[in-house]
Structure formats: C-alpha cells, structure tokens
Design an enzyme around this catalytic site. Structure first.
Site, PDB file in Angstrom:
ATOM      1  N   HIS A 137      -4.439  -0.130  -6.157  1.00  0.00           N
ATOM      2  CA  HIS A 137      -3.924   1.277  -6.231  1.00  0.00           C
ATOM      3  C   HIS A 137      -3.376   1.303  -7.705  1.00  0.00           C
ATOM      4  O   HIS A 137      -3.823   2.357  -8.475  1.00  0.00           O
ATOM      5  CB  HIS A 137      -2.687   1.134  -5.663  1.00  0.00           C
ATOM      6  CG  HIS A 137      -2.509   1.613  -3.756  1.00  0.00           C
ATOM      7  ND1 HIS A 137      -3.659   2.424  -3.338  1.00  0.00           N
ATOM      8  CD2 HIS A 137      -2.027   1.117  -3.129  1.00  0.00           C
ATOM      9  CE1 HIS A 137      -3.692   2.271  -2.104  1.00  0.00           C
ATOM     10  NE2 HIS A 137      -2.490   1.592  -1.873  1.00  0.00           N
ATOM     11  N   HIS A 187      -3.949  -5.264  -2.044  1.00  0.00           N
ATOM     12  CA  HIS A 187      -3.970  -3.993  -1.832  1.00  0.00           C
ATOM     13  C   HIS A 187      -3.264  -3.182  -2.989  1.00  0.00           C
ATOM     14  O   HIS A 187      -3.800  -2.075  -3.301  1.00  0.00           O
ATOM     15  CB  HIS A 187      -3.060  -4.039  -0.602  1.00  0.00           C
ATOM     16  CG  HIS A 187      -3.129  -2.249   0.000  1.00  0.00           C
ATOM     17  ND1 HIS A 187      -3.725  -2.251   1.263  1.00  0.00           N
ATOM     18  CD2 HIS A 187      -2.300  -1.449  -0.522  1.00  0.00           C
ATOM     19  CE1 HIS A 187      -3.539  -0.984   1.676  1.00  0.00           C
ATOM     20  NE2 HIS A 187      -2.816  -0.383   0.664  1.00  0.00           N
ATOM     21  N   GLU A 188      -2.238  -3.602  -3.463  1.00  0.00           N
ATOM     22  CA  GLU A 188      -1.409  -2.721  -4.360  1.00  0.00           C
ATOM     23  C   GLU A 188      -1.976  -2.748  -5.756  1.00  0.00           C
ATOM     24  O   GLU A 188      -1.761  -1.803  -6.495  1.00  0.00           O
ATOM     25  CB  GLU A 188       0.190  -3.130  -4.492  1.00  0.00           C
ATOM     26  CG  GLU A 188       1.003  -3.291  -3.209  1.00  0.00           C
ATOM     27  CD  GLU A 188       0.768  -1.993  -2.380  1.00  0.00           C
ATOM     28  OE1 GLU A 188       0.781  -0.934  -3.059  1.00  0.00           O
ATOM     29  OE2 GLU A 188       0.811  -1.956  -0.974  1.00  0.00           O
TER      30      GLU A 188
END
EC number: 3.4.24.-
Length: 246
Positions: free
Chosen positions: A129, A125-126
C-alpha cells in the site's frame, strides 16, 4: 488495509482529514489518544509490545519480500524509516495491521500478530500500500476503486494467498484458486475499513481486478514463495543498476 497522505506534498483537506481520523479511531483506538502520534520503535521497546518490535526488526532485516519493497520505496523517493513509519499497537477486532492515513504510519496490531510468519505477511501487505501511494495519486478515502486496486495488489503479492496459508484456512482444490483467494482477501480488507455492503466491496474489486491483478510492480512477477521473492529482488537490483548507468 490502506490509506496514507503524501508526505512530499500537500496534506489532506479538512473534510478528508476528519474522515481519515474517523477510520483510524474505529480500527486503531490508540491512534488519536490525547492527540499524540505513536512514537514507533525505540519508545516502546521495553513495554508490552516487545515481541512485536522484535518481530518487526527481524522482518525488516531478513524477509525478501520486505527488503525488495524497502528498496523500491527508496528508489521512488519514499524511503521508509522504522522509527517513524511503524508502530506496534493494540487494535479493535481481528485486524492485523493497517496503513494509517492521518499519521503516515504502518500500524502493526500487537494483540493480533502472534508469530513471525504473520508479521512478515502484514508488513509486506502494508508496504505494498505504501508503495502504491508513493508511485501514484491514490484517493484512498473517496474512490473505492483506488482502494480496491491496492487491496488486490496486496493480496496478490504479499503471500496472503500462498498455498500454505490457504491450506491452513481449509481453502484448497478450486480451479483458479489463487485468483479466487485474491478477490476474497481484497473484499475482506475493504470491509474491515469501510462501512459498506459486501456487494459494493465485491463490485469494486471486480471492476479493477484484471488490471490490478496483472500489475506486479515492484516484484515483476507474483512471488509465490520466498525463493520467488529473492529472485524478484535480484532482478530489481539489476534493473536499478541498469537504469543508473543510462
């Protein structure tokens, strides 16, 4: 959760930096302790964060989602270093991780990540980003639509909304369930880092949803499971070889 400065360019303006620090201090209380940058992998290997560090290492070495994202970051000129760009820390609330704008690090919440599968999802997820920041001029702190777009992509592509995870949450059986899950998870991620109403967060997600949900880079498809992610990684490597021969 997201937000990071571009290490290749100019740093944030003074006002934006204060805003970044305020968010970091609220969610990651150790971030600004004594004004020191958290050190990352080896500095805390034999401390209480050992399990977090071991899980991180396994994720970086074996998870197909993460391996693709690391290759894509490197291909885009934003190579990730585990010692510099990851930090295991205690976090406030039930936050699992975040992309800290003030230090360009992925924070892994060692008090809230309790197993390897969860670590895999948080790192994926990170890193989405981080990939978004690498390839685009993302205004994380003043443009809620930019943040919403990256949160939609992260929820869609990280495995957050896999069937197994949704059954575990007792959410299943709805028409277009994956899209509903992505909307909900993106909204919750925004609310975790911004002091805004749920209505404002949902509106931002709705405004960007169609284009950002259909942006599958660097996977090229929605990787519903590890098999899909392996295929996507293979396709990315073949694409990379093709472009290198042009």
């Amino acid at each position: 959760m997201a937000g990071a400065p571009d290490e290749r360019g100019r740093g944030p303006a003074a006002g934006e930096q204060l805003q970044q620090q305020h968010v970091s201090c609220q969610v990651f209380p150790e971030r600004l302790a004594q004004g020191n940058l958290q050190q990352g992998f080896f500095s805390s290997f034999f401390t209480s964060s050992q399990k977090c560090q071991l899980r991180l290492l396994k994720t970086l070495e074996t998870n197909p989602y993460v391996k693709l994202l690391l290759d894509a970051m490197k291909h885009s000129g934003c190579a990730v270093n585990k010692d510099r760009h990851f930090s295991c820390e205690d976090c406030n609330g039930n936050v699992s991780g975040g992309f800290d704008a003030s230090t360009s690090q992925i924070v892994l919440c060692q008090n809230n990540i309790h197993n390897q599968a969860h670590m895999n999802r948080v790192v994926t997820h990170e890193l989405i980003h981080a990939f978004d920041h690498c390839r685009a001029h993302v205004d994380w702190f003043t443009n809620i639509r930019h943040l919403a777009c990256s949160e939609v992509r992260a929820a869609n592509l990280s495995g957050d909304c896999s069937l197994v995870n949704e059954i575990f949450r007792l959410h299943f059986g709805l028409k277009q369930h994956h899209q509903t899950c992505v909307r909900d998870r993106a909204t919750l991620s925004i609310l975790a880092v911004r002091n805004i109403s749920k209505e404002v967060a949902k509106k931002a997600v709705d405004e960007v949803f169609e284009s950002c949900f259909n942006d599958h880079e660097p996977f090229g498809r929605i990787p519903h499971n590890k098999t899909y992610a392996r295929y996507a990684h293979r396709d990315f490597e073949n694409r990379d070889r093709y472009y290198s021969n042009i």
